[in-house]
Design a protein around this motif. Sequence first.
Motif, PDB file in Angstrom:
ATOM      1  N   TYR A   1       6.156  14.866 -16.810  1.00 42.47           N
ATOM      2  CA  TYR A   1       6.183  13.668 -15.939  1.00 42.47           C
ATOM      3  C   TYR A   1       7.290  13.761 -14.902  1.00 42.47           C
ATOM      4  CZ  TYR A   1       3.004  12.015 -19.498  1.00 42.47           C
ATOM      5  OH  TYR A   1       1.961  11.914 -20.360  1.00 42.47           O
ATOM      6  N   LEU A   2       8.118  14.835 -15.009  1.00 46.15           N
ATOM      7  CA  LEU A   2       9.173  15.092 -14.004  1.00 46.15           C
ATOM      8  C   LEU A   2      10.095  13.903 -13.822  1.00 46.15           C
ATOM      9  CD1 LEU A   2       7.124  17.045 -11.299  1.00 46.15           C
ATOM     10  CD2 LEU A   2       8.502  17.956 -13.171  1.00 46.15           C
TER      11      LEU A   2
ATOM     12  N   PHE B   1      12.425   6.340 -15.923  1.00 45.12           N
ATOM     13  CA  PHE B   1      12.741   5.990 -14.530  1.00 45.12           C
ATOM     14  C   PHE B   1      11.537   6.281 -13.654  1.00 45.12           C
ATOM     15  CE2 PHE B   1      15.534   4.558 -11.402  1.00 45.12           C
ATOM     16  CZ  PHE B   1      15.239   5.259 -10.243  1.00 45.12           C
ATOM     17  N   ASP B   2      11.056   5.235 -12.993  1.00 43.73           N
ATOM     18  CA  ASP B   2       9.903   5.391 -12.103  1.00 43.73           C
ATOM     19  C   ASP B   2      10.432   5.702 -10.699  1.00 43.73           C
ATOM     20  OD1 ASP B   2       7.339   3.126 -10.811  1.00 43.73           O
ATOM     21  OD2 ASP B   2       7.861   5.218 -10.427  1.00 43.73           O
ATOM     22  N   TYR B   3      10.480   7.022 -10.367  1.00 42.03           N
ATOM     23  CA  TYR B   3      11.077   7.407  -9.083  1.00 42.03           C
ATOM     24  C   TYR B   3      10.055   7.383  -7.955  1.00 42.03           C
ATOM     25  CZ  TYR B   3       8.766  11.875  -9.717  1.00 42.03           C
ATOM     26  OH  TYR B   3       7.808  12.830  -9.894  1.00 42.03           O
ATOM     27  N   GLU B   4       8.780   7.368  -8.303  1.00 43.31           N
ATOM     28  CA  GLU B   4       7.751   7.447  -7.247  1.00 43.31           C
ATOM     29  C   GLU B   4       7.273   6.051  -6.842  1.00 43.31           C
ATOM     30  OE1 GLU B   4       5.065  10.129  -9.354  1.00 43.31           O
ATOM     31  OE2 GLU B   4       5.176  11.414  -7.581  1.00 43.31           O
ATOM     32  N   GLY B   5       7.299   5.150  -7.795  1.00 42.94           N
ATOM     33  CA  GLY B   5       6.755   3.810  -7.501  1.00 42.94           C
ATOM     34  C   GLY B   5       7.851   2.890  -7.018  1.00 42.94           C
ATOM     35  N   ALA B   6       8.248   2.008  -7.892  1.00 41.78           N
ATOM     36  CA  ALA B   6       9.157   0.928  -7.441  1.00 41.78           C
ATOM     37  C   ALA B   6      10.618   1.344  -7.542  1.00 41.78           C
ATOM     38  CB  ALA B   6       8.927  -0.289  -8.304  1.00 41.78           C
ATOM     39  N   TRP B   7      10.855   2.631  -7.857  1.00 41.59           N
ATOM     40  CA  TRP B   7      12.253   3.080  -7.975  1.00 41.59           C
ATOM     41  C   TRP B   7      13.010   2.146  -8.930  1.00 41.59           C
ATOM     42  CZ3 TRP B   7      14.471   7.571  -6.711  1.00 41.59           C
ATOM     43  CH2 TRP B   7      15.865   7.698  -6.802  1.00 41.59           C
ATOM     44  N   CYS B   8      12.491   2.103 -10.157  1.00 41.05           N
ATOM     45  CA  CYS B   8      13.149   1.212 -11.132  1.00 41.05           C
ATOM     46  C   CYS B   8      12.938   1.779 -12.533  1.00 41.05           C
ATOM     47  CB  CYS B   8      12.506  -0.182 -11.070  1.00 41.05           C
ATOM     48  SG  CYS B   8      10.789  -0.108 -11.583  1.00 41.05           S
ATOM     49  N   GLN B   9      13.615   1.174 -13.509  1.00 38.26           N
ATOM     50  CA  GLN B   9      13.439   1.614 -14.897  1.00 38.26           C
ATOM     51  C   GLN B   9      12.319   0.787 -15.527  1.00 38.26           C
ATOM     52  OE1 GLN B   9      17.087   1.706 -17.142  1.00 38.26           O
ATOM     53  NE2 GLN B   9      18.325   2.163 -15.324  1.00 38.26           N
TER      54      GLN B   9
ATOM     55  N   LEU C   1      22.966   8.151  -9.759  1.00 37.50           N
ATOM     56  CA  LEU C   1      22.686   9.468 -10.371  1.00 37.50           C
ATOM     57  C   LEU C   1      21.234   9.862 -10.109  1.00 37.50           C
ATOM     58  CD1 LEU C   1      24.571   9.090 -13.780  1.00 37.50           C
ATOM     59  CD2 LEU C   1      25.258  10.489 -11.802  1.00 37.50           C
ATOM     60  N   PHE C   2      20.322   8.896 -10.258  1.00 39.93           N
ATOM     61  CA  PHE C   2      18.915   9.223 -10.007  1.00 39.93           C
ATOM     62  C   PHE C   2      18.709   9.555  -8.526  1.00 39.93           C
ATOM     63  CE2 PHE C   2      17.240   8.980 -14.006  1.00 39.93           C
ATOM     64  CZ  PHE C   2      17.501   7.777 -14.668  1.00 39.93           C
ATOM     65  N   PHE C   3      19.400   8.813  -7.651  1.00 39.05           N
ATOM     66  CA  PHE C   3      19.235   9.101  -6.217  1.00 39.05           C
ATOM     67  C   PHE C   3      19.656  10.534  -5.933  1.00 39.05           C
ATOM     68  CE2 PHE C   3      18.966   8.640  -1.782  1.00 39.05           C
ATOM     69  CZ  PHE C   3      20.039   9.341  -1.260  1.00 39.05           C
ATOM     70  N   ILE C   4      20.845  10.939  -6.434  1.00 41.63           N
ATOM     71  CA  ILE C   4      21.331  12.305  -6.174  1.00 41.63           C
ATOM     72  C   ILE C   4      20.378  13.322  -6.782  1.00 41.63           C
ATOM     73  CG2 ILE C   4      23.196  13.948  -6.666  1.00 41.63           C
ATOM     74  CD1 ILE C   4      25.125  11.550  -6.614  1.00 41.63           C
ATOM     75  N   PHE C   5      19.856  12.997  -7.962  1.00 43.19           N
ATOM     76  CA  PHE C   5      18.986  13.986  -8.634  1.00 43.19           C
ATOM     77  C   PHE C   5      17.721  14.236  -7.815  1.00 43.19           C
ATOM     78  CE2 PHE C   5      17.389  16.448 -12.056  1.00 43.19           C
ATOM     79  CZ  PHE C   5      16.012  16.288 -11.991  1.00 43.19           C
ATOM     80  N   TYR C   6      17.118  13.153  -7.314  1.00 47.76           N
ATOM     81  CA  TYR C   6      15.827  13.314  -6.622  1.00 47.76           C
ATOM     82  C   TYR C   6      15.969  13.610  -5.131  1.00 47.76           C
ATOM     83  CZ  TYR C   6      13.363  11.862 -10.794  1.00 47.76           C
ATOM     84  OH  TYR C   6      12.866  11.816 -12.078  1.00 47.76           O
ATOM     85  N   TYR C   7      17.132  13.275  -4.535  1.00 47.77           N
ATOM     86  CA  TYR C   7      17.245  13.455  -3.085  1.00 47.77           C
ATOM     87  C   TYR C   7      18.273  14.491  -2.678  1.00 47.77           C
ATOM     88  CZ  TYR C   7      13.902   9.810  -2.437  1.00 47.77           C
ATOM     89  OH  TYR C   7      12.744   9.106  -2.478  1.00 47.77           O
ATOM     90  N   GLN C   8      18.868  15.152  -3.652  1.00 46.56           N
ATOM     91  CA  GLN C   8      19.753  16.288  -3.329  1.00 46.56           C
ATOM     92  C   GLN C   8      19.307  17.472  -4.177  1.00 46.56           C
ATOM     93  OE1 GLN C   8      22.296  16.327  -1.013  1.00 46.56           O
ATOM     94  NE2 GLN C   8      21.445  14.338  -0.437  1.00 46.56           N
ATOM     95  N   GLN C   9      17.993  17.764  -4.088  1.00 43.86           N
ATOM     96  CA  GLN C   9      17.469  18.808  -4.966  1.00 43.86           C
ATOM     97  C   GLN C   9      17.978  20.189  -4.560  1.00 43.86           C
ATOM     98  OE1 GLN C   9      13.435  18.618  -6.191  1.00 43.86           O
ATOM     99  NE2 GLN C   9      13.196  16.524  -5.455  1.00 43.86           N
TER     100      GLN C   9
END
Lengths: 48, 153, 518
Positions: free
Chosen positions: B106-107, B131-139, B75-83
């Motif tokens: 904090y987006l 969810f840290d989407y910019e750094g390690a892509w982890c919670q 879900l996070f992948f789709i949210f950030y990479y299918q904007q």
Amino acid sequence: LGSDLTTLGLNLNSPDALYATFTSPWSENNQAVGLIEPEYHLPSCYNV
Amino acid sequence: SYEAAEEKFLGKEDGFHIQQMLDASLQYVPESLDAERPKHYVPRNPYHTSSYYPQTPPPIFDNPALFEKFDIDTLFFIFYYQQGTYQQYLAARELKKQSWRFHKKYLTWFQRHEEPKAITDEYEQGTYIYFDYEGAWCQRKKTEFRFEYRFLE
Amino acid sequence: DVENPGLREQLTSFFAEWVRVYQHPTSNEKIYATFIMQLQQQGVLKGEEISSMFFRVCTEMSVEHYLKQKAASHATPAVAYQAIDAFSKLIVLLVKYHSDPDGVNNNVAKINYLTKILSIIVLVLAQAHEQRRQQFNQKPFFRLFSSLLNDLNSYEQQLQPIYFQILTALSNNTFHTLQPLFFPGFTFAWLSLISHRLFMPKLLLAENQKGWPAFHKLLICLFRFLVPFLRNVEMRDTTRLLYKGTLRVLLVLLHDFPEFLCDYHFSFCDVIPSSCIQLRNLILSAFPRNMRLPDPFTPNLKVDLLPEISQSPRVLSDYASALIANNLKNDIDNYLKTRSPISFPLDLRNKLMIDPNNQSEITSTGSKYNVSVINALVLYVGIQAIGQLHNKSAQGTPPVTHSAPMDIFQQLLIDLDSEGRYLFLSAIANQLRYPNSHTHYFSCILLYLFAEGSQEVIKEQVTRVLLERLIVNRPHPWGLLITFIELIKNPRYNFWSHSFTRCATDIERLFDSVSRSI
């Protein structure tokens, strides 16, 4: 005598609004829902 | 003026001209495809791959029920990479259903890790997962965090 | 000097650069904003002249790109439309970022800016329509407006304060200007655009129905354009396709926005030729969604006891304006008030006719009568009469019959020839709709005129006006059904005794079948 208006490709008994999937006045089948995405809004903050 | 144009149109010579233009325009009647949502990126010369590699997302990705089955990472992948797409909208909707909340400053998405220690009209404070989407892509866990409601989407 | 080739070339390169930016898979809002900043710095968006030239170049280039791609037949629509989609996105972004140079009112500045861009697109379309004539291709321009609707919709939240004004700018300026009467080569695209799911519903769903007048104006343009084609019964392929498209749009309106058709029924029926019976029935069949229509076939249905029957329907059409000429409205008011001068009803017939010297108008309307004046007179007198009845109802209900309005209606039936009587009775039948005070009043009037008609031909014409509306394919207005049922069932009208019900075998069969189905 006019024509049978139920043959124009619109589901006149639909409980839902027809306009949301109305793709064209020229289309024999305006129920091809797959053609268009449903209405949705993305808040501008989703633009990351 | 409108009346003048109508006068002209209903006059024989212009009526004929208009009928001609109307008949000729039949070859260019717009179809549903012509009204589709503009495609943001269309490869000019798409590389012809095997037919089993889909060139566009299969229609099933328009089905909201599918998003209930995706794990949180997807879900996070789709949210950030299918904007900007309907899929992003569906992913956000599913995240909200799973009690994630989008923070407009904090987006990124936050979820309560436990009942907040303080809740006022302006904010709530406590320990959250985000969810840290910019750094390690982890919670990550965040204690003593104040979620101001003015930043709640 | 905006015509100099060097400038045009430079503007072209800016637009080509934008298409590349738009096309790039990793482009995003930030990159878009940077590009627009550069355009600003280059002065492309500053001067009135140069910015107009820029939008003209973008329009011409994107249309030309489409035509070239289509000529190279392998291009898919998505590829052929790339430049047009890019231009559409650029317009929306420019409007989004546009601000008032004086810092006074950004919203007004945005609307003016968009209106200017739209008018330049219309001018390029007009030139292409004029120069290319039968070779004019409506598709690229259709795509440009359709993509604009899509892109504007994507930014609706950011544009929210002015979104409704954007829709009305598109409606009142752009689409009204591009109406079929002025651009027949753009007709099919135009009807697709005004019925577009991101335009028509948004205009009609705007709060307090504030978008209704704008859409009403567009629909009137459509009907007025169709009139000459619909008047001849046989249709060519183009006209038939156009008519079917119109029916589809009206069916969407009937299904989703029936109140819109209810409130503007008068002006729509005023324009639709009397030969288009089903089209007119479609409009007259609309009824408010919160209303449950009693089954017209209910035995002994007491129409006058229905709660809605005393409620006046909302009429948003400007129905009295046709009476302003020749002081007719004042004369009517005066007669209704004082029932004098007695000569007024006797002179009325001439006031309903088109000046015999005005042959072109007689040709264009297809009748020696001024149909709009007849329609307006009937509704106006009826509304005044209903008002009088309500006022006097406290002192017992005076009969509908011996009254100033009835003088007018009965005198007209006597004075008019069969064409005039048909138009007059049709104007009454156009008020037979869902349960309301107008339907009730005009239903009584029609039945009374039938009963009191001194000549057999009057009874025949009353019957014909009702019957021709019933034998066409559905839908049929509720008020029409209950009136005809009353006519053939109530012994007071002695319907079946009239010879015209048996004047020919197929007519007799027709009556039998209609009465059986009823």
